[in-house]
Design a protein around this motif. Structure first.
Motif, PDB file in Angstrom:
ATOM      1  N   GLU A  95       0.824  -1.202   0.000  1.00 22.25           N
ATOM      2  CA  GLU A  95       0.000   0.000   0.000  1.00 22.25           C
ATOM      3  C   GLU A  95       0.864   1.260   0.000  1.00 22.25           C
ATOM      4  N   ARG A  96       2.006   1.203   0.643  1.00 22.85           N
ATOM      5  CA  ARG A  96       2.923   2.338   0.597  1.00 22.85           C
ATOM      6  C   ARG A  96       3.451   2.556  -0.824  1.00 22.85           C
ATOM      7  N   MET A  97       3.689   1.470  -1.521  1.00 24.01           N
ATOM      8  CA  MET A  97       4.105   1.590  -2.915  1.00 24.01           C
ATOM      9  C   MET A  97       2.991   2.201  -3.776  1.00 24.01           C
ATOM     10  N   LEU A  98       1.745   1.742  -3.555  1.00 24.94           N
ATOM     11  CA  LEU A  98       0.615   2.304  -4.288  1.00 24.94           C
ATOM     12  C   LEU A  98       0.440   3.792  -3.988  1.00 24.94           C
ATOM     13  N   SER A  99       0.671   4.163  -2.757  1.00 24.22           N
ATOM     14  CA  SER A  99       0.571   5.572  -2.373  1.00 24.22           C
ATOM     15  C   SER A  99       1.637   6.405  -3.087  1.00 24.22           C
ATOM     16  N   LEU A 100       2.840   5.864  -3.155  1.00 22.47           N
ATOM     17  CA  LEU A 100       3.923   6.561  -3.857  1.00 22.47           C
ATOM     18  C   LEU A 100       3.593   6.711  -5.343  1.00 22.47           C
ATOM     19  N   GLN A 101       3.049   5.668  -5.960  1.00 23.18           N
ATOM     20  CA  GLN A 101       2.670   5.732  -7.359  1.00 23.18           C
ATOM     21  C   GLN A 101       1.559   6.757  -7.602  1.00 23.18           C
ATOM     22  N   ALA A 102       0.576   6.803  -6.680  1.00 22.16           N
ATOM     23  CA  ALA A 102      -0.508   7.771  -6.798  1.00 22.16           C
ATOM     24  C   ALA A 102       0.029   9.198  -6.705  1.00 22.16           C
ATOM     25  N   HIS A 103       0.997   9.412  -5.819  1.00 19.86           N
ATOM     26  CA  HIS A 103       1.602  10.749  -5.693  1.00 19.86           C
ATOM     27  C   HIS A 103       2.354  11.123  -6.965  1.00 19.86           C
ATOM     28  N   ASN A 104       3.082  10.164  -7.538  1.00 19.69           N
ATOM     29  CA  ASN A 104       3.818  10.441  -8.784  1.00 19.69           C
ATOM     30  C   ASN A 104       2.865  10.772  -9.933  1.00 19.69           C
ATOM     31  N   LYS A 105       1.761  10.031 -10.017  1.00 17.79           N
ATOM     32  CA  LYS A 105       0.776  10.302 -11.060  1.00 17.79           C
ATOM     33  C   LYS A 105       0.118  11.664 -10.855  1.00 17.79           C
ATOM     34  N   MET A 106      -0.077  12.029  -9.605  1.00 18.26           N
ATOM     35  CA  MET A 106      -0.630  13.348  -9.317  1.00 18.26           C
ATOM     36  C   MET A 106       0.303  14.440  -9.815  1.00 18.26           C
ATOM     37  N   MET A 107       1.596  14.286  -9.591  1.00 19.22           N
ATOM     38  CA  MET A 107       2.570  15.287 -10.034  1.00 19.22           C
ATOM     39  C   MET A 107       2.667  15.317 -11.568  1.00 19.22           C
ATOM     40  N   GLU A 108       2.533  14.148 -12.199  1.00 24.95           N
ATOM     41  CA  GLU A 108       2.522  14.115 -13.671  1.00 24.95           C
ATOM     42  C   GLU A 108       1.314  14.870 -14.219  1.00 24.95           C
ATOM     43  N   ALA A 109       0.135  14.632 -13.603  1.00 25.56           N
ATOM     44  CA  ALA A 109      -1.074  15.333 -14.034  1.00 25.56           C
ATOM     45  C   ALA A 109      -0.940  16.835 -13.797  1.00 25.56           C
ATOM     46  N   LYS A 110      -0.330  17.199 -12.696  1.00 28.81           N
ATOM     47  CA  LYS A 110      -0.120  18.615 -12.397  1.00 28.81           C
ATOM     48  C   LYS A 110       0.831  19.240 -13.407  1.00 28.81           C
ATOM     49  N   SER A 111       1.819  18.489 -13.820  1.00 29.10           N
ATOM     50  CA  SER A 111       2.753  18.981 -14.836  1.00 29.10           C
ATOM     51  C   SER A 111       2.044  19.220 -16.166  1.00 29.10           C
ATOM     52  N   ARG A 112       1.122  18.324 -16.530  1.00 31.66           N
ATOM     53  CA  ARG A 112       0.350  18.523 -17.766  1.00 31.66           C
ATOM     54  C   ARG A 112      -0.513  19.777 -17.663  1.00 31.66           C
ATOM     55  N   LEU A 113      -1.102  19.979 -16.505  1.00 31.58           N
ATOM     56  CA  LEU A 113      -1.917  21.178 -16.295  1.00 31.58           C
ATOM     57  C   LEU A 113      -1.071  22.434 -16.435  1.00 31.58           C
ATOM     58  N   VAL A 114       0.116  22.418 -15.882  1.00 30.06           N
ATOM     59  CA  VAL A 114       1.020  23.570 -15.962  1.00 30.06           C
ATOM     60  C   VAL A 114       1.392  23.863 -17.414  1.00 30.06           C
ATOM     61  N   ASN A 115       1.647  22.804 -18.189  1.00 27.78           N
ATOM     62  CA  ASN A 115       2.011  22.980 -19.600  1.00 27.78           C
ATOM     63  C   ASN A 115       0.859  23.584 -20.398  1.00 27.78           C
ATOM     64  N   ILE A 116      -0.351  23.123 -20.145  1.00 31.11           N
ATOM     65  CA  ILE A 116      -1.511  23.656 -20.855  1.00 31.11           C
ATOM     66  C   ILE A 116      -1.716  25.127 -20.510  1.00 31.11           C
ATOM     67  N   MET A 117      -1.551  25.460 -19.238  1.00 29.23           N
ATOM     68  CA  MET A 117      -1.732  26.845 -18.782  1.00 29.23           C
ATOM     69  C   MET A 117      -0.584  27.743 -19.214  1.00 29.23           C
ATOM     70  N   ASN A 118       0.564  27.153 -19.562  1.00 30.59           N
ATOM     71  CA  ASN A 118       1.798  27.914 -19.802  1.00 30.59           C
ATOM     72  C   ASN A 118       2.177  28.688 -18.546  1.00 30.59           C
ATOM     73  N   TYR A 119       2.053  27.982 -17.421  1.00 33.85           N
ATOM     74  CA  TYR A 119       2.375  28.556 -16.112  1.00 33.85           C
ATOM     75  C   TYR A 119       3.885  28.627 -15.973  1.00 33.85           C
ATOM     76  N   THR A 120       4.409  29.817 -15.726  1.00 35.57           N
ATOM     77  CA  THR A 120       5.855  30.036 -15.778  1.00 35.57           C
ATOM     78  C   THR A 120       6.551  29.841 -14.439  1.00 35.57           C
ATOM     79  N   SER A 121       5.805  29.855 -13.346  1.00 33.17           N
ATOM     80  CA  SER A 121       6.445  29.679 -12.034  1.00 33.17           C
ATOM     81  C   SER A 121       6.691  28.199 -11.767  1.00 33.17           C
ATOM     82  N   SER A 122       7.236  27.920 -10.596  1.00 31.34           N
ATOM     83  CA  SER A 122       7.580  26.534 -10.264  1.00 31.34           C
ATOM     84  C   SER A 122       6.321  25.693 -10.066  1.00 31.34           C
ATOM     85  N   LEU A 123       6.475  24.392 -10.248  1.00 34.60           N
ATOM     86  CA  LEU A 123       5.343  23.471 -10.140  1.00 34.60           C
ATOM     87  C   LEU A 123       4.757  23.474  -8.733  1.00 34.60           C
ATOM     88  N   ASN A 124       5.624  23.548  -7.733  1.00 40.00           N
ATOM     89  CA  ASN A 124       5.153  23.492  -6.345  1.00 40.00           C
ATOM     90  C   ASN A 124       4.409  24.749  -5.927  1.00 40.00           C
TER      91      ASN A 124
END
Length: 442
Positions: free
Chosen positions: A193-222
């Protein structure tokens, strides 16, 4: 008293700053529309189409030109004044002013202007359509982040439950009430379950990165802290499929773009056919010159001003051009444009049919997801109850560890299924709101 106010400000200012820094779905969409590079390119096309309209309008004006030529001749050459050969150096200067004005061209310019005006309107609706398309790209990316974030929260809750079970099992093992195999099985599940949690967090950051690219958000991801909306199933009335289609048909930027494209093709066809007709134009010319070989009776070169006046020539005329045969190019151009008109008609009909099917599917899926949520909540409630009973049975020795973990996994799956239905419901709801003409991002 002042001290209390100061302490209050120290507390409230950071909280308000944090609240202001949160990015809602609406804020993300507005930022994307203002900063997305594709939208910028579509805006440039509108500006270009506007220039094309002005260019055609200026074609109604006459063409006026002037030229000044200066020539230095050496060696054997022709005297421009006597048209005889001479063998000495001389200088001459000529100047002219000309006008050319097309008065009639078979209404070709009229149709060209209509064509460019339709193209300008189409480019504006194309820009609007690009913005609307971008809106739902942002919405999809935003909900992808929310899904993976909530999935991450579910896995953390599962880890917390598993950790409680492991801690209790270890305590019972020390008392001799539980076998070491059960404890090992529980610990293995906990690490999984800890591994699944880590994978879910990584997928969340990937999705957030896609959102940033679509928005052309220039600041840091965090620095992009999202604020997710709460699900609320309201009794909204979107009407039936035909009502939604009729409403959206009247304000669809995509359909208007294709309709205007068809109109512009028709005007282009008229413009091509106008080339069969004669052209009527007016032209005028005025020229003069100075020649160093022009001399008076005494052999002196006549002065520049006097020659300029004496050599002045003026001409006015009309021109009628009748097209007879140009290697069949104009007829072929008309045929090509006719094909383009038919293609535009077919594309418009295709878009109308696809749009009607899409609206119908979205409406049916929205209703289906609403029912899925209602049933999913019941499944989740029943799974929670089943898990509580399974824990109690396991402690009493009535079931083994495998059965307990199976019940626990079903609880987690019920939460994931409910989450997916909720976010799909929200996405379809936004689409139906858009079909009804509601700009939820404004």
């Amino acid at each position: 008293m002042k001290k209390l106010i100061y302490i209050y400000l120290l507390i409230i200012i950071p909280l308000s700053t944090k609240a202001d820094s949160l990015w809602t779905l609406k804020k993300c969409v507005q930022y994307a529309i203002e900063n997305n590079l594709s939208i910028y390119q579509e805006a440039l096309k509108v500006n270009q189409a506007s220039i094309d309209v002005k260019n055609v309008k200026w074609q109604y004006a006459p063409t006026i030109g002037s030229s000044i030529n200066g020539t230095f001749n050496a060696g054997r050459s022709i005297d421009p004044g006597t048209n005889t050969y001479i063998d000495h150096q001389f200088f001459n200067n000529t100047s002219d002013l000309s006008l050319n004005w097309t008065l009639f061209q078979g209404f070709k310019k009229k149709y060209q202007l209509k064509f460019e005006e339709y193209q300008l309107q189409a480019s504006k609706f194309q820009l609007q359509n690009a913005k609307e398309k971008l809106v739902f790209e942002v919405v999809q990316a935003f909900y992808d982040v929310e899904y993976n974030y909530e999935l991450w929260e579910i896995t953390k809750a599962q880890i917390k439950l598993s950790q409680t079970i492991v801690d209790r099992a270890v305590y019972q093992q020390d008392l001799g009430l539980k076998a070491s195999a059960d404890v090992a099985e529980m610990r293995a599940q906990l690490e999984k379950e800890r591994m699944l949690s880590l994978q879910a967090h990584n997928k969340m950051m990937e999705a957030k990165s896609r959102l940033v690219n679509i928005m052309n958000y220039t600041s840091s991801l965090n620095s992009l802290s999202l604020e997710f909306e709460q699900l609320s199933i309201l009794s909204k009335n979107f009407g039936n499929e035909e009502q939604l289609y009729t409403t959206f048909f009247q304000q669809s930027a995509l359909l208007k773009t294709h309709f205007l494209s068809l109109q512009s093709r028709n005007e282009k066809l008229k413009s091509e056919k106008a080339s069969y007709l004669p052209e009527f134009s007016l032209y005028a010319n005025m020229n003069t010159g100075y020649f160093q070989t022009n001399t008076d009776e005494s052999g002196n070169v006549i002065q520049f001003r006097e020659q300029w006046k004496n050599n002045m020539n003026q001409m006015v005329g009309v021109r009628l051009y009748i097209p007879i045969f140009h290697q069949n190019t104009q007829r072929l151009a008309v045929q090509r444009t006719k094909i383009q008109v038919v293609e535009s008609e077919a594309l418009l009909n295709q878009q109308q049919q696809e749009l009607k099917r899409t609206i119908g599917n979205d409406l049916r899926e929205w209703k289906a997801f609403q029912k899925e949520i209602e049933q999913g909540e019941k499944v989740k409630e029943a799974s929670e109850l089943a898990y509580d009973v399974a824990v109690q049975k396991y402690e009493e020795g009535l079931i083994d560890i495998v059965t307990l973990l199976t019940v626990k996994q079903k609880l987690g799956q019920a939460e994931v299924d409910l989450l997916l239905s909720e976010l799909n419901y929200l996405l379809k709801e936004k689409l139906l709101m858009f079909y009804q003409g509601e700009k939820f991002w404004i």
